[in-house]
Scaffold this motif. Structure first.
Motif, mmCIF file in Angstrom:
data_model
loop_
_atom_site.group_PDB
_atom_site.id
_atom_site.type_symbol
_atom_site.label_atom_id
_atom_site.label_comp_id
_atom_site.label_asym_id
_atom_site.label_seq_id
_atom_site.Cartn_x
_atom_site.Cartn_y
_atom_site.Cartn_z
ATOM 1 N N LEU A 189 -2.847 5.032 5.676
ATOM 2 C CA LEU A 189 -3.773 4.246 4.857
ATOM 3 C C LEU A 189 -4.697 3.432 5.745
ATOM 4 O O LEU A 189 -5.912 3.348 5.495
ATOM 5 C CB LEU A 189 -2.991 3.320 3.912
ATOM 6 C CG LEU A 189 -3.827 2.359 3.069
ATOM 7 C CD1 LEU A 189 -4.815 3.107 2.186
ATOM 8 C CD2 LEU A 189 -2.912 1.472 2.224
ATOM 9 N N GLY A 193 0.783 -1.237 0.000
ATOM 10 C CA GLY A 193 0.000 0.000 0.000
ATOM 11 C C GLY A 193 0.806 1.274 0.000
ATOM 12 O O GLY A 193 0.270 2.337 0.336
ATOM 13 N N LEU A 205 -7.456 -0.559 -0.178
ATOM 14 C CA LEU A 205 -8.703 0.092 0.249
ATOM 15 C C LEU A 205 -9.911 -0.577 -0.396
ATOM 16 O O LEU A 205 -10.887 -0.909 0.290
ATOM 17 C CB LEU A 205 -8.664 1.568 -0.108
ATOM 18 C CG LEU A 205 -9.967 2.355 0.052
ATOM 19 C CD1 LEU A 205 -10.454 2.315 1.493
ATOM 20 C CD2 LEU A 205 -9.792 3.793 -0.440
ATOM 21 N N ALA A 237 -2.123 1.017 -2.761
ATOM 22 C CA ALA A 237 -2.969 1.617 -1.729
ATOM 23 C C ALA A 237 -4.441 1.526 -2.122
ATOM 24 O O ALA A 237 -5.294 1.172 -1.297
ATOM 25 C CB ALA A 237 -2.574 3.074 -1.502
#
Length: 273
Positions: free
Chosen positions: A186, A153, A163, A159
């Protein structure tokens, strides 16, 4: 009493999760008041001596989870589905999941990844009453495909994939998601975006809970320090020193002493001569 699933969603007080692989470890974890115990396939590394989690079998995980349940009958128990047990289709995954729940008394199962195939399994299991904990970020079962055991990420693509994977797992029915080895910012964003709980390991302080491997936090292996873990004890060193002292006393005939020995009457012994 075991924790119910609604209590696990964005708790005001962070959840405490720890791995355990046997009866004494589970008993200690429950006595310490942890919220959840994970029988992780990390048992392959820390208990069975493998160099990865991939060789762990369904039989291995069931054997250890049964011991953990006996040691912690009142703690919410999550059990990993090992590599290969949920990758060959929904039918195989359901059969393996039912076996784990029936034979171990697990409260929930955990799976790594958010591929379409894994999401299908999450949907089927949850629809059939088996709670599932998801797992994104670093995924030890398939770490080779991720470039090894390293932080995930850190770039735009990774990233966003992390998510979106967490959100997809929630949509599929996961009651919580483990975030492993991802940047703290994150992890905070994912936690804010999800309605279900996040459990961090190497993901910063803003997750809804934290998980550590039993052997890491207790320092059972000397010199095996990991960035994502904090050592709260040095039991490995203490165990080695205790064993060295025991060996020295045996060789010097200082153990056992009278305190560890039994006696008999002289007249009984005399009859043997």
């Amino acid at each position: 009493m075991k924790r119910s699933l609604p209590e696990l969603s964005h708790p005001q007080q962070p959840l405490v999760m720890v791995t355990a692989y046997d009866f004494p470890g589970a008993r200690q974890a429950q006595a310490a008041g942890v919220d959840l115990i994970l029988v992780g396939d990390s048992l392959g590394n820390v208990v069975l001596g493998y160099d990865s989690t991939a060789p762990v079998t369904l039989g291995d995980i069931i054997h250890h989870a049964r011991a953990v349940r006996r040691g912690a009958p009142d703690t919410f128990l999550v059990v990993d589905l090992p590599f290969g047990t949920y990758h060959t289709g929904v039918t195989d995954a359901m059969r393996h999941a039912v076996r784990v729940v029936q034979e171990t008394g697990a409260d929930a199962l955990k799976m790594e990844g958010a591929t379409p195939e894994v999401l299908d399994v999450v949907r089927v299991l949850t629809r059939n009453g088996i709670p599932v904990m998801g797992h994104v970020g670093l995924m030890p079962q398939t770490a080779t495909a991720q470039g090894g055991l390293r932080v995930q990420g850190k770039d735009d693509e990774s990233a966003r994939r992390t998510l979106e994977g967490a959100l997809a797992l929630q949509e599929a029915g996961a009651f919580a998601v483990v975030l492993e080895a991802i940047p703290a910012r994150l992890a905070r964003l994912i936690t804010e975006r999800l309605d279900v709980a996040t459990i961090g390991i190497g993901a910063g302080v803003h997750c809804d809970g934290q998980v550590l491997v039993y052997h890491d936090l207790l320092g059972l292996y000397e010199g095996d320090e990991k960035k994502i873990a904090k050592r709260y004890a040095e039991l490995g060193r203490q165990a080695r020193e205790a064993l060295q002292t025991y060996a020295a006393e045996v060789r010097a005939r200082e153990f056992p002493t009278k305190d560890q020995s039994f006696v008999m009457k002289d007249e009984v012994l005399d009859k043997l001569y």
